[in-house]
Scaffold this motif. Structure first.
Motif, short mmCIF file in Angstrom:
data_model
loop_
_atom_site.label_atom_id
_atom_site.label_comp_id
_atom_site.label_asym_id
_atom_site.label_seq_id
_atom_site.Cartn_x
_atom_site.Cartn_y
_atom_site.Cartn_z
N LEU A 96 -2.76 -4.67 1.55
CA LEU A 96 -1.39 -4.24 1.27
C LEU A 96 -0.48 -4.54 2.45
O LEU A 96 0.64 -5.04 2.27
CB LEU A 96 -1.35 -2.75 0.94
CG LEU A 96 -2.02 -2.33 -0.37
CD1 LEU A 96 -1.99 -0.81 -0.51
CD2 LEU A 96 -1.35 -2.98 -1.57
N ALA A 112 1.43 -5.69 -4.16
CA ALA A 112 1.46 -4.90 -2.93
C ALA A 112 2.59 -3.88 -2.98
O ALA A 112 2.42 -2.73 -2.55
CB ALA A 112 1.63 -5.82 -1.72
N GLU A 115 1.71 -0.97 -5.21
CA GLU A 115 0.69 -0.09 -4.65
C GLU A 115 1.00 0.34 -3.22
O GLU A 115 0.16 0.94 -2.55
CB GLU A 115 -0.67 -0.80 -4.68
CG GLU A 115 -1.15 -1.16 -6.07
CD GLU A 115 -1.36 0.05 -6.97
OE1 GLU A 115 -1.48 1.18 -6.43
OE2 GLU A 115 -1.42 -0.13 -8.20
N ALA A 116 2.21 0.07 -2.76
CA ALA A 116 2.58 0.38 -1.38
C ALA A 116 2.54 1.87 -1.08
O ALA A 116 2.43 2.28 0.08
CB ALA A 116 3.97 -0.17 -1.06
#
Length: 210
Positions: A96, A112, A115-116
């Motif tokens: 990430l 990314a 899902e950060a």
């Protein structure tokens, strides 16, 4: 099990999504598929049962997840439940960080960004600032290239793609500046500990387990 040193480099977008799902709790592949579809993750990547099961097997062999049990209900096939290993969590977070700061892999960046929230606020800000610097440099390059081409009377019809990219870079810079401003404020909830397991989330997980 020994984990390869290049685990992060070998992670696929689907692998990242699986690891991110397991960061929410142990689950079996069937639940993973149903959750991804319920969350409309098809907008980010193609989701097929075969690809997901293959990905789970590969991640297990790499030591990024492991089995924690199996169950069978009625006439349903036996289901194996998996958990995220420490190595899996580390690989997820490193992936990430890398993709949030990169500008040359748009598909990976979208995942990314989605899902950060698995990263702490400071981590996200730091990596997005690296991305912003690279975007700003690319924007200047495209803008100056367009200006130079027009001064040389290059036909507009061969510049339309360059023009589009320059506009998109400018727009993303504005959006990214806005996001960084929000992240800088503690009033904007962020990070693993700020995620609220709402009634909707619990209902979604329960439905995916059926």
């Amino acid at each position: 099990m020994r984990v390869p040193n290049d685990t992060t480099d070998r992670l696929t977008p689907m692998g990242v999504m699986v690891l991110a799902l397991l960061s929410e709790g142990d689950m079996h592949p069937y639940e993973m598929v149903r959750l991804m579809r319920a969350r409309r993750d098809e907008r980010l990547l193609s989701i097929t049962n075969g690809t997901l099961y293959h990905t789970v097997g590969r991640l297990q062999r790499s030591g990024l997840l492991e089995e924690v049990g199996t169950d069978r209900e009625g006439n349903r096939p036996e289901r194996t439940t998996y958990t995220l290993t420490d190595a899996g969590k580390d690989a997820l977070l490193r992936w990430l960080r890398r993709e949030l700061s990169s500008i040359d892999r748009p598909t990976e960046f979208r995942i990314a960004l989605a899902e950060a929230h698995n990263l702490e606020r400071r981590d996200v800000i730091e990596n997005l600032r690296v991305r912003r610097d690279a975007l700003a440099e690319a924007h200047v390059s495209h803008r100056d290239g367009l200006t130079g081409a027009r001064h040389k009377n290059v036909p507009e019809q061969v510049l339309v793609e360059f023009e589009r990219q320059e506009v998109l870079l400018e727009a993303e810079l504005r959006w990214l500046d806005s996001l960084l401003d929000r992240l800088a404020s503690e009033s904007f909830p962020w990070g693993p500990d700020a995620f609220e397991y709402s009634d909707r989330y619990r209902a979604q997980r329960k439905a995916a387990q059926q």
